[in-house]
Design a protein around this motif. Structure first.
Motif, PDB file in Angstrom:
ATOM      1  N   HIS A 119      -5.181  -4.628   8.183  1.00 30.20           N
ATOM      2  CA  HIS A 119      -4.478  -4.108   9.355  1.00 30.20           C
ATOM      3  C   HIS A 119      -4.913  -4.889  10.599  1.00 30.20           C
ATOM      4  CE1 HIS A 119      -2.876  -1.367  12.360  1.00 30.20           C
ATOM      5  NE2 HIS A 119      -2.147  -0.818  11.393  1.00 30.20           N
ATOM      6  N   PRO A 120      -3.986  -5.257  11.457  1.00 23.93           N
ATOM      7  CA  PRO A 120      -4.359  -6.060  12.626  1.00 23.93           C
ATOM      8  C   PRO A 120      -5.271  -5.343  13.613  1.00 23.93           C
ATOM      9  CG  PRO A 120      -2.071  -5.315  12.801  1.00 23.93           C
ATOM     10  CD  PRO A 120      -2.529  -4.999  11.409  1.00 23.93           C
ATOM     11  N   ASP A 121      -5.302  -4.021  13.590  1.00 24.76           N
ATOM     12  CA  ASP A 121      -6.130  -3.288  14.556  1.00 24.76           C
ATOM     13  C   ASP A 121      -7.582  -3.166  14.127  1.00 24.76           C
ATOM     14  OD1 ASP A 121      -3.851  -2.993  16.045  1.00 24.76           O
ATOM     15  OD2 ASP A 121      -3.529  -0.877  15.520  1.00 24.76           O
ATOM     16  N   ASP A 122      -7.815  -2.928  12.832  1.00 21.66           N
ATOM     17  CA  ASP A 122      -9.193  -2.645  12.401  1.00 21.66           C
ATOM     18  C   ASP A 122      -9.606  -3.388  11.136  1.00 21.66           C
ATOM     19  OD1 ASP A 122      -7.705  -1.314  10.495  1.00 21.66           O
ATOM     20  OD2 ASP A 122      -8.253   0.699  11.172  1.00 21.66           O
ATOM     21  N   GLY A 123      -8.714  -4.179  10.560  1.00 19.88           N
ATOM     22  CA  GLY A 123      -9.070  -4.953   9.379  1.00 19.88           C
ATOM     23  C   GLY A 123      -9.079  -4.174   8.080  1.00 19.88           C
ATOM     24  N   ARG A 124      -8.789  -2.865   8.108  1.00 15.81           N
ATOM     25  CA  ARG A 124      -8.760  -2.075   6.876  1.00 15.81           C
ATOM     26  C   ARG A 124      -7.667  -2.584   5.945  1.00 15.81           C
ATOM     27  NH1 ARG A 124      -6.604   2.207   6.732  1.00 15.81           N
ATOM     28  NH2 ARG A 124      -7.465   2.918   4.762  1.00 15.81           N
ATOM     29  N   PRO A 125      -7.929  -2.633   4.643  1.00 11.70           N
ATOM     30  CA  PRO A 125      -6.865  -3.029   3.719  1.00 11.70           C
ATOM     31  C   PRO A 125      -5.823  -1.925   3.582  1.00 11.70           C
ATOM     32  CG  PRO A 125      -8.844  -2.420   2.508  1.00 11.70           C
ATOM     33  CD  PRO A 125      -9.215  -2.410   3.960  1.00 11.70           C
ATOM     34  N   VAL A 126      -4.556  -2.314   3.674  1.00  8.00           N
ATOM     35  CA  VAL A 126      -3.433  -1.396   3.501  1.00  8.00           C
ATOM     36  C   VAL A 126      -2.538  -1.992   2.425  1.00  8.00           C
ATOM     37  CG1 VAL A 126      -1.434  -0.308   4.606  1.00  8.00           C
ATOM     38  CG2 VAL A 126      -3.557  -0.618   5.896  1.00  8.00           C
ATOM     39  N   PHE A 127      -2.009  -1.136   1.574  1.00  7.26           N
ATOM     40  CA  PHE A 127      -1.143  -1.593   0.483  1.00  7.26           C
ATOM     41  C   PHE A 127       0.326  -1.436   0.857  1.00  7.26           C
ATOM     42  CE2 PHE A 127      -5.065  -0.315  -1.724  1.00  7.26           C
ATOM     43  CZ  PHE A 127      -5.326  -1.483  -2.430  1.00  7.26           C
ATOM     44  N   VAL A 128       1.108  -2.419   0.472  1.00  4.44           N
ATOM     45  CA  VAL A 128       2.565  -2.355   0.556  1.00  4.44           C
ATOM     46  C   VAL A 128       3.074  -2.638  -0.844  1.00  4.44           C
ATOM     47  CG1 VAL A 128       4.649  -3.331   1.586  1.00  4.44           C
ATOM     48  CG2 VAL A 128       2.552  -3.162   2.946  1.00  4.44           C
ATOM     49  N   PHE A 129       3.782  -1.673  -1.454  1.00  3.93           N
ATOM     50  CA  PHE A 129       4.121  -1.847  -2.865  1.00  3.93           C
ATOM     51  C   PHE A 129       5.430  -1.140  -3.221  1.00  3.93           C
ATOM     52  CE2 PHE A 129       1.424   1.861  -2.400  1.00  3.93           C
ATOM     53  CZ  PHE A 129       1.940   2.819  -3.251  1.00  3.93           C
ATOM     54  N   PRO A 130       6.106  -1.640  -4.262  1.00  2.00           N
ATOM     55  CA  PRO A 130       7.341  -0.997  -4.715  1.00  2.00           C
ATOM     56  C   PRO A 130       7.017   0.207  -5.584  1.00  2.00           C
ATOM     57  CG  PRO A 130       6.887  -2.904  -6.086  1.00  2.00           C
ATOM     58  CD  PRO A 130       5.801  -2.866  -5.038  1.00  2.00           C
ATOM     59  N   TRP A 131       7.801   1.274  -5.392  1.00  2.00           N
ATOM     60  CA  TRP A 131       7.555   2.484  -6.184  1.00  2.00           C
ATOM     61  C   TRP A 131       8.832   3.290  -6.258  1.00  2.00           C
ATOM     62  CZ3 TRP A 131       6.671   7.942  -5.265  1.00  2.00           C
ATOM     63  CH2 TRP A 131       5.999   8.585  -6.320  1.00  2.00           C
ATOM     64  N   HIS A 132       9.305   3.530  -7.471  1.00  2.00           N
ATOM     65  CA  HIS A 132      10.510   4.346  -7.683  1.00  2.00           C
ATOM     66  C   HIS A 132      11.694   3.870  -6.836  1.00  2.00           C
ATOM     67  CE1 HIS A 132       9.353   7.304 -10.578  1.00  2.00           C
ATOM     68  NE2 HIS A 132       8.415   7.870  -9.852  1.00  2.00           N
ATOM     69  N   GLY A 133      11.827   2.552  -6.670  1.00  2.17           N
ATOM     70  CA  GLY A 133      12.994   2.034  -5.984  1.00  2.17           C
ATOM     71  C   GLY A 133      12.909   1.977  -4.474  1.00  2.17           C
ATOM     72  N   VAL A 134      11.781   2.356  -3.893  1.00  5.40           N
ATOM     73  CA  VAL A 134      11.576   2.228  -2.451  1.00  5.40           C
ATOM     74  C   VAL A 134      10.295   1.425  -2.225  1.00  5.40           C
ATOM     75  CG1 VAL A 134      12.723   4.442  -2.027  1.00  5.40           C
ATOM     76  CG2 VAL A 134      10.221   4.360  -2.182  1.00  5.40           C
ATOM     77  N   THR A 135       9.950   1.225  -0.959  1.00  5.54           N
ATOM     78  CA  THR A 135       8.709   0.523  -0.623  1.00  5.54           C
ATOM     79  C   THR A 135       7.748   1.500   0.028  1.00  5.54           C
ATOM     80  OG1 THR A 135       9.857  -1.590  -0.345  1.00  5.54           O
ATOM     81  CG2 THR A 135       7.700  -1.365   0.697  1.00  5.54           C
ATOM     82  N   CYS A 136       6.562   1.590  -0.534  1.00  7.84           N
ATOM     83  CA  CYS A 136       5.530   2.510  -0.021  1.00  7.84           C
ATOM     84  C   CYS A 136       4.496   1.714   0.757  1.00  7.84           C
ATOM     85  CB  CYS A 136       4.869   3.248  -1.178  1.00  7.84           C
ATOM     86  SG  CYS A 136       3.636   4.471  -0.659  1.00  7.84           S
ATOM     87  N   VAL A 137       4.037   2.268   1.874  1.00  4.04           N
ATOM     88  CA  VAL A 137       3.011   1.645   2.700  1.00  4.04           C
ATOM     89  C   VAL A 137       1.907   2.668   2.939  1.00  4.04           C
ATOM     90  CG1 VAL A 137       2.502   0.470   4.876  1.00  4.04           C
ATOM     91  CG2 VAL A 137       4.794   0.275   3.860  1.00  4.04           C
ATOM     92  N   GLY A 138       0.681   2.285   2.613  1.00  2.00           N
ATOM     93  CA  GLY A 138      -0.447   3.195   2.859  1.00  2.00           C
ATOM     94  C   GLY A 138      -1.745   2.578   2.372  1.00  2.00           C
ATOM     95  N   THR A 139      -2.851   3.111   2.707  1.00  2.00           N
ATOM     96  CA  THR A 139      -2.970   4.443   3.222  1.00  2.00           C
ATOM     97  C   THR A 139      -3.830   4.423   4.469  1.00  2.00           C
ATOM     98  OG1 THR A 139      -3.658   6.716   2.655  1.00  2.00           O
ATOM     99  CG2 THR A 139      -4.904   4.913   1.695  1.00  2.00           C
ATOM    100  N   THR A 140      -3.924   5.566   5.129  1.00  2.00           N
ATOM    101  CA  THR A 140      -4.832   5.731   6.253  1.00  2.00           C
ATOM    102  C   THR A 140      -6.118   6.388   5.751  1.00  2.00           C
ATOM    103  OG1 THR A 140      -3.869   7.888   6.765  1.00  2.00           O
ATOM    104  CG2 THR A 140      -2.884   5.972   7.840  1.00  2.00           C
ATOM    105  N   ASP A 141      -7.062   6.587   6.643  1.00  2.00           N
ATOM    106  CA  ASP A 141      -8.343   7.195   6.249  1.00  2.00           C
ATOM    107  C   ASP A 141      -8.936   7.918   7.448  1.00  2.00           C
ATOM    108  OD1 ASP A 141     -10.312   7.810   4.460  1.00  2.00           O
ATOM    109  OD2 ASP A 141     -11.071   5.779   4.206  1.00  2.00           O
ATOM    110  N   HIS A 142      -8.717   9.239   7.492  1.00  2.44           N
ATOM    111  CA  HIS A 142      -9.165  10.041   8.627  1.00  2.44           C
ATOM    112  C   HIS A 142      -9.819  11.337   8.144  1.00  2.44           C
ATOM    113  CE1 HIS A 142      -7.090   7.660  11.735  1.00  2.44           C
ATOM    114  NE2 HIS A 142      -6.083   7.572  10.878  1.00  2.44           N
ATOM    115  N   ASP A 143     -10.781  11.817   8.893  1.00  7.53           N
ATOM    116  CA  ASP A 143     -11.299  13.159   8.627  1.00  7.53           C
ATOM    117  C   ASP A 143     -10.165  14.166   8.790  1.00  7.53           C
ATOM    118  OD1 ASP A 143     -14.237  13.062   8.088  1.00  7.53           O
ATOM    119  OD2 ASP A 143     -14.240  11.998  10.001  1.00  7.53           O
TER     120      ASP A 143
END
Length: 490
Positions: free
Chosen positions: A260-284
């Protein structure tokens, strides 16, 4: 098979060897492994099966490359071995999938670091399938990817699944081995008697209260485990959110691991059931634990920022999001004040007042987690534990589900929920509400533009007939479903 939801009063007076509290992947795994040992097992779930974390994960059956980078070789090895087991035993439900880790000039880790890590990753899995993709080949394969300073990408494989369908499949196998499973059954308290436990339960369908007794109790309620553990809190609830985007706006065939450009955390972008999923976040997660988790707007913005940064030619905004999804990870707290992403993801098993509690861990390693819990409860000894860990197969009983229901690769549309499939789901998987059918038995609510509302209106007569709902019940269910989509999935 799971079959119809039993009348909870039929459970009273039976001699249960084990009651498992929690119907997510961990509870399902415990019920399966216990039933296979010939124990009389009852599983009780307060909401619907996979209602919590186990229907809201990143859909990955993986070893965890970042866990290896953090030096957690044991967790990575266990995860990779279990990944390969699930690929062998559930090929329709768990699919091997290609992941691309783009490498840019001056980025960390670079090509050499990734090559070394993936050599170890493949070695632990007993395979070899990582390779380098040149910048030229990557531009052809991923034309929408940001080109600036692009050196190429490391390619490797992990696996993808439909997490709620995985839970239901394991429950089907548990039932085939003799377990009884009941959803919408809230365990309110657990009392220890001389030779057994007494569990006080409220049926969430009709409000009736009843009690069952059992020799052993395993509390496998994930992020909610502290409510019944009879011990000091152990879990740090961490929220992970995802967004689903139309594939025609962001078409991808591989899964991308992107910083991620803001904090460097790895985020996944992947195909799933015919759409594109983007995630994930990590918060308390500090919201009311009794309410469904939802993606906060700052998390949606965070994920859209990643998409715009990594795929600059794709012009997406909030209105393009089909739906959102948030789950709460049951992470065992280190108590060290670490950032959420720095907490370890391994599981813990502990006992207090005779109740064995288990939480944490990964979707991939549910079998190992279940065996650890059974050993802690004294239901298997050390010799059995070692034998079961090494057994060649996990799933002994044949279970047949409708073709195409479980594959994470198939596109989802309301037309897939035919009258025949609806009748099978009602007869075999205990749906109580519309959201059970449209968010967990199928994914129509997550992945179609209207959340399946049109299908509900068109098929009112069929739903009323198959589910035995009158006009008043149908209206109440429709309103309930609309509110759930509005509050937690928009």
């Amino acid at each position: 098979m799971i079959g119809l939801r039993p009348d909870p009063q039929q459970l009273v007076g039976q001699a249960w060897d084990l009651v498992v509290v929690g119907g997510g992947i961990t509870g399902a795994g415990v019920a399966l492994m216990a039933a296979q040992q010939g124990l009389r097992v009852l599983l009780l779930e307060k909401q619907d099966y996979a209602w919590g974390t186990s229907s809201r994960s990143s859909k990955m059956v993986h070893g965890g490359l970042r866990y290896l980078a953090q030096g957690d070789v044991r967790l990575t090895r266990e995860s990779l071995q279990e990944r390969e087991r699930l690929l062998r035993e559930l090929p329709d439900l768990v699919h091997r999938h290609t992941y691309l880790f783009p490498v840019r000039k001056g980025s960390f880790p670079g090509r050499l670091g990734l090559s070394v890590a993936l050599m170890g990753y493949d070695f632990l899995a007993g395979i070899r399938d990582h390779r380098w993709i040149s910048a030229r080949a990557l531009r052809q394969r991923a034309p929408l990817l940001k080109l600036k300073q692009l050196r190429g990408a490391m390619s490797y494989t992990d696996a993808v699944t439909d997490d709620s369908r995985l839970v239901l499949r394991i429950l089907h196998h548990a039932a085939a081995a003799g377990a009884t499973v009941v959803n919408y059954s809230a365990v309110q308290r657990i009392e220890r008697a001389a030779q057994h436990f007494q569990l006080h339960i409220q049926d969430q369908v009709n409000g009736a209260n009843y009690q069952v007794s059992s020799q052993k109790v395993i509390n496998a309620t994930g992020a909610w485990v502290d409510q019944l553990s009879n011990s000091s809190p152990r879990v740090r609830p961490l929220r992970g959110s995802h967004i689903f985007l139309p594939a025609e706006l962001l078409p991808v065939t591989d899964s991308y691991t992107l910083p991620h450009p803001d904090d460097g955390r790895p985020v996944f972008v992947f195909p799933w059931h015919g759409v594109t999923c983007v995630g994930t976040t990590d918060h308390d997660h500090t919201d009311d634990p009794q309410q469904e988790a939802y993606a906060h707007e700052h998390e949606v913005r965070y994920l859209l920022t990643l998409v715009r940064h990594a795929f600059p030619s794709v012009q997406l905004d909030r209105s393009d999001v089909i739906s959102t999804m948030a789950g709460v990870r049951p992470v065992i707290s280190s108590g060290k004040g670490l950032k959420p992403s720095q907490e370890r993801r391994d599981h813990a098993v502990w006992e207090s007042g005779g109740v064995v509690s288990v939480s944490g861990g990964k979707l991939t390693t549910f079998r190992i987690i279940a065996l650890d819990a059974l050993k802690a409860a004294g239901l298997i000894d050390e010799r059995q534990y070692r034998q079961l860990r090494k057994q060649p197969r996990m799933l002994a009983n044949a279970v047949t589900v409708p073709a195409g229901l479980e594959s994470p690769a198939g596109a989802v549309s309301a037309e897939h929920l035919t009258a025949t499939l609806l009748r099978w789901l009602v007869a075999q998987e205990q749906p109580v509400h519309l959201d059970d059918l449209l968010l967990r038995r199928t994914r129509i609510g997550n992945l179609t533009a209207d959340g399946g509302r049109g299908w509900v209106r068109t098929n009112q007569a069929l739903l009323q007939q198959v589910l035995a709902w009158d006009e008043e019940r149908f209206s109440a269910e429709s309103n309930r479903y609309d509110q759930i989509l509005k509050l937690y999935y928009n």
